[in-house]
Write a protein that holds these residues in place. Structure first.
Motif: not given
Length: 457
Positions: A279-308
């Motif tokens: 959110d830039l002071e005196g300008a606009g903003s950029m918001t990031i919303l990303a999908c992360v699929t968890m193989p086997g619904d495993d939240v300890t998988h490296p991708v969701p784990d690092n994302t968290g």
């Protein structure tokens, strides 16, 4: 005068190694083969050995081909002509229309200095009660949707993009199926937002190298629009496909693998993209919303784990609903105190009662006797899931708050909700008196009138 290098030492997958000097990291190159020219990018420099990723794949490339370095990094066109267009992972048009004109900007630039950022304090309304009421989305936030294959995470992402109060929507698709890409197109077109949408799409049939470029293309364009005072919403799906592309390239490069074969710099690679949210002071903003699929619904998988560790919370999408437990927007406290005076109280009370409902359901499933309080909780849980949690529910924030009050009034007495008396007196639904009852009351003669009639008789 152009300088060429023809000492290609190795070809492995989409990566070639050439002997060259005076070359920098991330620099672009052109490989001239019998099948035409192929664009490539420098991904490693070790002395005079330079490794290049070929965007279109290494098919047709031989050791006798020549390499010419362009002395500049990857760039993308930036102009108003991008709106309503679809491009691939190399920035080329995918919609069979001419290449847009405009100035070219580099991609993969560093994030904005935190000192220059404005503290997030503006809410993004989505029309989804489980987000707006319980985990508000905030401008300049970076937050993922944790899900598994088969859940409607792409549909949810498209709906948020269509309904969010943002000026510009930028979609980055990685490893998408062709029908998923068409769904995004139709959703944005039917929702009337295609004219302010830009899409960079990498399908499963495209070269893996282009998958790595999609987030950088989206964020480079989004950052420029944010500098012009626009509120930009960047939608990325699926970051697990991005991480898998990193994994594939690192294996080809014979790097030492880390957890589950992913490269050791996975956290850094993902943080470089997520930290672009600003959110830039005196300008606009950029918001990031990303999908992360968890193989086997495993939240300890490296991708969701690092994302968290990188992002500011997460949404859990399970069984077609955003789960209230586990989902967390760490920036919601910055905005939900400014919406309506009952927002936080409703948020706390509804979730606490729903947690008690789940305990009552466990007791019921185990065959225990249900008390009157348990029955109230069970009724509340059914209504809450149907009228609030269902993703088909599409209502503004204030209407969602009023609906929560109506559900509480239908199931509980005011003192059973745990909400302070001042808010109950202000917002508790008043009992409705039917017009038929009012008409009957008007028809009845008063007691004094009836007594007068008796006396006169």
């Amino acid at each position: 005068m152009r300088k060429y290098f023809d000492a290609i030492r190795r070809i492995a997958g989409n990566v070639v190694t050439v002997q060259a000097t005076g070359v920098g990291y991330d620099e672009l190159a052109v490989i001239e083969s019998a099948h035409g020219e192929s664009l490539a990018q420098v991904i490693r420099v070790e002395g005079q050995h330079v490794s290049l990723q070929i965007f279109s794949g290494s098919q047709g490339v031989s050791n006798n081909d020549r390499v010419r370095f362009l002395r500049r990094p990857m760039e993308v066109v930036f102009s108003e002509d991008l709106f309503g267009r679809v491009f691939d992972g190399s920035g080329r048009p995918r919609d069979d229309r001419p290449m847009p004109t405009g100035r070219r900007i580099p991609i993969g630039t560093p994030p904005v200095n935190p000192v220059m950022r404005h503290m997030p304090d503006k809410m993004i309304h989505t029309g989804i009660p489980m987000i707006d009421v319980f985990n508000s989305l905030v401008e300049s936030q970076k937050i993922p949707i944790f899900s598994v294959a088969g859940e409607p995470y792409n549909e949810l992402l498209a709906r948020i993009g269509m309904q969010a109060n943002a000026d510009i929507i930028i979609l980055g698709g990685m490893g998408l199926r062709h029908d998923d890409y068409l769904k995004f197109w139709r959703t944005f077109e039917e929702g009337g937002v295609l004219g302010r949408t830009i899409m960079f799409i990498h399908t499963a049939a495209d070269p893996v190298v282009e998958c790595l470029m999609v987030p950088d293309l989206c964020l480079a364009v989004g950052e420029q629009f944010a500098l012009q005072g626009k509120r930009v919403l960047v939608l990325l799906t699926d970051m697990t496909a991005f991480a898998d592309a990193l994994k594939e390239i690192s294996i080809i490069m014979e790097q030492i693998p880390s957890n589950r074969g992913y490269p050791g710099d996975l956290y850094t690679q993902m943080a470089r993209r997520y930290e672009k949210a600003v959110d830039l002071e005196g300008a606009g903003s950029m918001t990031i919303l990303a999908c992360v699929t968890m193989p086997g619904d495993d939240v300890t998988h490296p991708v969701p784990d690092n994302t968290g560790y990188i992002t500011e919370g997460q949404f859990y999408l399970r069984n077609g609903r955003i789960e209230p437990f586990g989902s967390l927007s760490r920036l919601k406290q910055q905005v939900n105190g400014k919406t309506r005076n009952d927002h936080r109280a409703i948020m706390d009370a509804c979730i606490q009662l729903y947690a008690l409902c789940r305990e009552s359901r466990e007791k019921r499933d185990m065959g225990f006797e249900m008390s009157d309080w348990d029955k109230k909780l069970l009724k509340y849980g059914e209504l809450f899931e149907e009228r609030i949690m269902d993703l088909a529910v599409n209502i503004p924030l204030f209407e969602a708050l009023d609906r929560c009050w109506a559900i509480l009034a239908e199931c509980f007495e005011p003192e059973e909700t745990g909400i302070r008396r001042a808010l109950i007196d202000e917002h508790w639904p008043k009992p409705r008196i039917s017009t038929q009852t009012v008409d009957k009351e008007k028809e009845k003669p008063s007691e004094k009138a009836a007594a007068k009639q008796l006396v006169s008789v």
